[in-house]
Design a protein around this motif. Structure first.
Motif, mmCIF file in Angstrom:
data_model
loop_
_atom_site.group_PDB
_atom_site.id
_atom_site.type_symbol
_atom_site.label_atom_id
_atom_site.label_comp_id
_atom_site.label_asym_id
_atom_site.label_seq_id
_atom_site.Cartn_x
_atom_site.Cartn_y
_atom_site.Cartn_z
ATOM 1 N N ASP A 384 13.913 -0.474 4.532
ATOM 2 C CA ASP A 384 13.592 0.949 4.676
ATOM 3 C C ASP A 384 12.093 1.188 4.802
ATOM 4 O OD1 ASP A 384 16.270 1.690 4.562
ATOM 5 O OD2 ASP A 384 16.243 1.863 2.378
ATOM 6 N N GLY A 385 11.443 0.389 5.618
ATOM 7 C CA GLY A 385 10.016 0.565 5.858
ATOM 8 C C GLY A 385 9.115 -0.152 4.882
ATOM 9 N N GLN A 474 2.832 -6.927 -6.507
ATOM 10 C CA GLN A 474 1.786 -6.278 -5.726
ATOM 11 C C GLN A 474 2.406 -5.163 -4.890
ATOM 12 O OE1 GLN A 474 -0.220 -9.028 -3.123
ATOM 13 N NE2 GLN A 474 -1.810 -9.469 -4.620
ATOM 14 N N ILE A 475 1.759 -4.010 -4.882
ATOM 15 C CA ILE A 475 2.148 -2.913 -3.996
ATOM 16 C C ILE A 475 0.951 -2.626 -3.099
ATOM 17 C CG2 ILE A 475 2.989 -0.545 -3.833
ATOM 18 C CD1 ILE A 475 3.974 -0.827 -6.734
ATOM 19 N N THR A 476 1.128 -2.854 -1.806
ATOM 20 C CA THR A 476 0.058 -2.608 -0.846
ATOM 21 C C THR A 476 0.539 -1.552 0.154
ATOM 22 O OG1 THR A 476 0.751 -4.346 0.706
ATOM 23 C CG2 THR A 476 -0.705 -4.997 -1.109
ATOM 24 N N GLU A 477 -0.357 -1.144 1.045
ATOM 25 C CA GLU A 477 0.027 -0.140 2.036
ATOM 26 C C GLU A 477 -0.712 -0.368 3.344
ATOM 27 O OE1 GLU A 477 -1.054 3.807 0.847
ATOM 28 O OE2 GLU A 477 -3.191 3.345 0.709
ATOM 29 N N HIS A 478 -0.104 0.083 4.420
ATOM 30 C CA HIS A 478 -0.802 0.169 5.694
ATOM 31 C C HIS A 478 -1.539 1.498 5.725
ATOM 32 C CE1 HIS A 478 0.994 -3.422 7.139
ATOM 33 N NE2 HIS A 478 2.203 -2.930 7.379
ATOM 34 N N LEU A 515 5.570 -11.054 -6.058
ATOM 35 C CA LEU A 515 6.332 -10.270 -5.094
ATOM 36 C C LEU A 515 5.394 -9.211 -4.529
ATOM 37 C CD1 LEU A 515 8.985 -9.324 -3.723
ATOM 38 C CD2 LEU A 515 9.404 -7.901 -5.752
ATOM 39 N N THR A 516 5.237 -9.182 -3.197
ATOM 40 C CA THR A 516 4.368 -8.215 -2.539
ATOM 41 C C THR A 516 5.203 -7.262 -1.711
ATOM 42 O OG1 THR A 516 2.521 -9.787 -2.427
ATOM 43 C CG2 THR A 516 2.437 -7.890 -0.951
ATOM 44 N N LEU A 517 5.049 -5.971 -2.008
ATOM 45 C CA LEU A 517 5.763 -4.928 -1.284
ATOM 46 C C LEU A 517 4.734 -4.073 -0.557
ATOM 47 C CD1 LEU A 517 8.226 -3.822 -4.123
ATOM 48 C CD2 LEU A 517 8.569 -5.593 -2.375
ATOM 49 N N THR A 518 4.825 -4.051 0.768
ATOM 50 C CA THR A 518 3.858 -3.305 1.567
ATOM 51 C C THR A 518 4.510 -2.037 2.105
ATOM 52 O OG1 THR A 518 2.731 -5.354 2.205
ATOM 53 C CG2 THR A 518 2.307 -3.394 3.543
ATOM 54 N N LEU A 519 3.920 -0.904 1.764
ATOM 55 C CA LEU A 519 4.434 0.394 2.188
ATOM 56 C C LEU A 519 3.876 0.713 3.569
ATOM 57 C CD1 LEU A 519 3.746 2.340 -1.154
ATOM 58 C CD2 LEU A 519 5.708 0.876 -0.593
ATOM 59 N N THR A 520 4.752 0.856 4.552
ATOM 60 C CA THR A 520 4.293 1.206 5.893
ATOM 61 C C THR A 520 4.094 2.706 6.042
ATOM 62 O OG1 THR A 520 6.571 1.305 6.709
ATOM 63 C CG2 THR A 520 5.427 -0.815 6.880
ATOM 64 N N ASP A 521 4.754 3.487 5.208
ATOM 65 C CA ASP A 521 4.604 4.943 5.171
ATOM 66 C C ASP A 521 4.767 5.369 3.718
ATOM 67 O OD1 ASP A 521 4.614 7.666 5.425
ATOM 68 O OD2 ASP A 521 6.352 7.782 6.752
ATOM 69 N N PRO A 522 3.668 5.340 2.941
ATOM 70 C CA PRO A 522 3.785 5.553 1.492
ATOM 71 C C PRO A 522 4.545 6.809 1.099
ATOM 72 C CG PRO A 522 1.587 4.802 2.032
ATOM 73 C CD PRO A 522 2.281 5.052 3.346
ATOM 74 N N ALA A 523 4.277 7.905 1.768
ATOM 75 C CA ALA A 523 4.931 9.159 1.396
ATOM 76 C C ALA A 523 6.442 9.040 1.466
ATOM 77 C CB ALA A 523 4.447 10.287 2.296
#
Length: 534
Positions: A384-385, A474-478, A515-523
């Motif tokens: 889911d993104g 880890q929580i990262t974002e684009h 575990l790294t989770l990258t948010l492509t659309d944080p909102a």
């Protein structure tokens, strides 16, 4: 009284058993006299140049009128907003000082491009920037300085009238800043960053923002004599023994703000204790909690609770069933007592409390990624993104987001902890911090939360140098929009991505599950993430 402490349970046992030996070994007076031999031969060279904080009150007094005069000059020039570019102790001390005084200070200790952009957009015409770095080579602070210099010039403002530098004398930053015409305050070079609260690093940004810094020094001065005397009532000895001498060692220290007037103190204490003690496979891991955190109602025998209260009472030893440490006092006194206590804890743990051997490894890894510019490792899968990556033991047994989180929690040992590291824009998405309590309730173990890259200068040392019992989320974002760094071949977005990837690789090299989770659309992605955790 400027400082009070009371102990019960295992903490009281540790104080009764340990403090007499500290008194007979003249540890308190030795620290005050800056005796580098107190932590053993291996630490002597470093300790010999890191004990200047014991005389910070006297050394810092002459700075007060200089800071106040500059504040008046800036106010006359229309400056009503102070921004601080600093990391670790350079930012956390001014943050607690100004928040406690209810004075505004914008602390910029992130490389997330949205967060930097938001700071730049906030009243630039009325702003001055304090650049705090011992050497000036800290990549985060250097990048922030560069982007502000350009922003001031673009706005028709001479940067030399709006940028103030705090650094060690003779440092590369000291030399370049003076050559460029900036106002420079030199700090005592014999003080490490995390012990620098009562030096120029803590006082310059706080004073320019409007804090009565003379009062903070007065508060610290009232406790100096008590800390220097080799006595069973010495608060530094009592606190140091309570947090580092329990048998068996309770190596997670839950720090709870429970009605204290001091705001944000636990975050400052976290970096002081974690970076000072987390090495050589041992250490005390601070866990910042509030009064409703799940850990406080769980039966966790390896957790020692310290409550920051407004009145700890008149008696050191307290008869109750809580088994807690309670401390109260003025901010200046608290800062100095906890510095002494951390130095004492280092002696009790048998480590050097003044070095940080594992902090540099993450910096080296990040620099390597910035130089090499490799393509990002492909995600194991996307949910889911949310892009999901991780170490083999986590990803290999995962099929979706919920199972990846479940597998990470299954890697937690009985004496372990979970570290959540959020490399996201905390101004735009402060709700990310809610995940800490959700995971703590689910894991039944202590959970730390840190904003990246800020925590790299704090608990980052403990995670790699302390006991190998942590698992890491880890929580990262684009970033929605990147931001260039003037005269640098990389952007803020590339920098924070390299910092996250570099730290993950170092943790993996140390055998830690990541575990790294990258948010492509944080909102949009945060609701998905919270659902998967809950």
């Amino acid at each position: 009284m400027s400082f009070r402490i009371s102990v019960s349970g295992a903490a009281a046992d540790a104080v009764r058993r340990t403090v007499p030996g500290l008194v007979s070994d003249l540890v308190a007076s030795g620290i005050t006299a800056q005796d580098p031999e107190l932590w053993g031969p291996a630490a002597e060279e470093e300790a010999a140049k890191r004990l200047g904080w014991t005389e910070a009150v006297a050394v810092s007094r002459p700075l007060v009128p200089e800071i106040e005069a500059l504040r008046e000059q800036l106010e006359a020039d229309g400056v009503t907003h102070i921004v601080l570019a600093g990391m670790g102790g350079s930012s956390l001390a001014p943050e607690v000082i100004t928040r406690t005084a209810r004075v505004e200070l914008t602390v910029l200790d992130s490389t997330e491009p949205g967060q930097v952009r938001a700071a730049l957009a906030d009243r630039l015409a009325e702003s001055a920037l304090v650049v705090s770095s011992k050497s000036g080579s800290t990549v985060e602070t250097d990048s922030q300085r560069r982007v502000y210099e350009q922003a001031f010039r673009n706005a028709g403002i001479d940067p030399t009238t709006r940028i103030v530098v705090v650094t060690d004398p003779g440092s590369p930053l000291d030399e370049s800043a003076r050559a460029a015409g900036y106002r420079v305050f030199n700090a005592d070079p014999n003080v490490g960053g995390r012990y620098s609260a009562l030096t120029a690093f803590g006082l310059v940004p706080s004073g320019l923002a409007g804090v009565d810094i003379a009062e903070v020094l007065d508060e610290a001065e009232t406790i100096e004599l008590s800390l220097a005397i080799d006595s069973p009532e010495n608060p530094g000895l009592v606190l140091g023994a309570a947090i580092a001498a329990t048998e068996p060692l309770r190596d997670k220290l839950a720090i709870v703000a429970d009605g204290t007037h001091i705001v944000g103190f636990a975050d400052w204490a976290e970096q002081l204790i974690a970076e000072s003690t987390g090495k050589e496979g041992t250490g005390i891991l601070p866990v910042v909690l509030d009064v409703n955190s799940p850990e406080l109602t769980a039966d966790l025998p390896d957790v020692q609770v310290v409550r920051l209260v407004d009145d700890a009472g008149d008696e050191i030893f307290r008869d109750d069933t809580h088994g807690e440490i309670r401390v109260s006092g003025t901010l200046g006194a608290q800062l100095l007592v906890w510095e002494y206590a951390t130095a004492v804890a280092g002696r009790l743990l048998g480590i050097n409390p003044f070095d940080q051997p594992d902090v540099e490894s993450a910096k080296i890894a990040a620099r390597g990624l910035l130089d090499a510019r490799p393509e990002p490792a492909p995600a194991a899968f996307v949910a889911d993104g949310i892009e999901v990556r991780g170490t083999p033991e986590v990803i290999g047994a995962s099929s979706d987001l919920a199972s990846a989180i479940e597998v990470l929690l299954e890697e937690l040992p009985a004496n372990g902890y979970l570290s959540v590291q959020a490399y996201v824009d905390r101004v735009a998405h402060p709700e990310v911090a809610r995940i800490r309590d959700l995971l703590a309730a689910r894991a039944g173990r202590p959970v730390t939360f840190g904003w990246g890259p800020r925590f790299l200068h704090s608990t980052g040392q403990f995670h790699k140098g302390g006991p190998a019992v942590g698992v890491f989320l880890q929580i990262t974002e684009h970033p929605a929009e990147d931001l260039e760094i003037p005269e640098r071949p990389f952007t803020f977005g590339e920098l924070i991505a390299a910092q996250a990837s570099g730290d993950a690789s170092v943790l993996a090299d140390h055998g830690r599950p990541v575990l790294t989770l990258t948010l492509t659309d944080p909102a949009a992605n945060l609701a998905t993430l919270f659902d998967a955790v809950g």
